[in-house]
Every structure is written in structure tokens, then in C-alpha cells.
Design a protein around this motif. Structure first.
Motif, short mmCIF file in Angstrom:
data_model
loop_
_atom_site.label_atom_id
_atom_site.label_comp_id
_atom_site.label_asym_id
_atom_site.label_seq_id
_atom_site.Cartn_x
_atom_site.Cartn_y
_atom_site.Cartn_z
N SER A 70 5.48 -47.50 50.37
CA SER A 70 6.75 -46.93 50.41
C SER A 70 7.02 -47.10 52.09
N LEU B 177 9.97 -42.07 49.22
CA LEU B 177 10.04 -41.80 47.94
C LEU B 177 9.05 -40.60 47.64
N THR C 110 5.88 -42.57 43.82
CA THR C 110 5.22 -43.54 44.39
C THR C 110 3.87 -43.71 43.60
#
Length: 86
Positions: A46, A53, A58
Motif C-alpha cells: 500500500s 487501505l 491489504t
């Protein structure tokens, strides 16, 4: 020919998404340390992408990416053989 190849890639993306989501929920429920490792990898991913996120997203993304990678390797060996000319 492109229709057959495109269908294979579309199917792999769809299956990876569905199975990855289900597997991610299973991993979070039954193996929290493994899920946390996926979330850590997802946080790094990310950060590279630059989009914040959630932890669950994730972790699921890491599972989907791993499934897609394995699918691609298996597809390559199934299509092109083991590399020794056979």
C-alpha cells in the motif's frame, strides 16, 4: 487465439479474486499470525502504491496476488513444458 488466451486470464483473475477473498477470511479466522504477516506485506504494498487501505483489504490483496502468481507459474509450465524441450 486471443479469445482463448484472454478467457484463461479472465478466468484466473476471477477465480483468484473469489478464492482469495474466501481464503483471506479463513486465514483471519483460523491463523491470525499468518493473517498479520499478510497485512504487514499489504501495508508495504500500500505504501508503494500510495493508496491507504484497511488491514483486511491489504491482507486479502496479498492472498489474491499470491494466488495469481501461482496460477501464472502453473499456466506457464502447463503451456510451455518444463523447459527441457519436451
Amino acid at each position: 487465439m486471443p479469445a482463448k488466451t484472454g478467457a484463461s486470464h479472465a478466468l484466473s483473475a476471477f477465480v483468484s479474486l473469489i478464492v482469495g477473498t474466501m481464503l483471506s477470511k479463513y486465514i483471519w479466522t483460523y491463523t491470525p499470525p499468518l493473517a498479520e504477516a499478510g497485512a504487514v506485506a499489504g501495508r508495504h504494498l500500500s505504501a508503494v502504491v500510495g493508496t491507504p487501505l484497511s488491514r483486511d483489504v491489504t491482507g486479502g490483496l496479498v492472498v489474491v496476488l499470491l494466488l495469481s502468481f501461482v496460477w501464472g507459474v502453473l499456466y506457464h509450465f502447463a503451456r510451455h513444458g518444463d523447459g527441457d524441450g519436451n
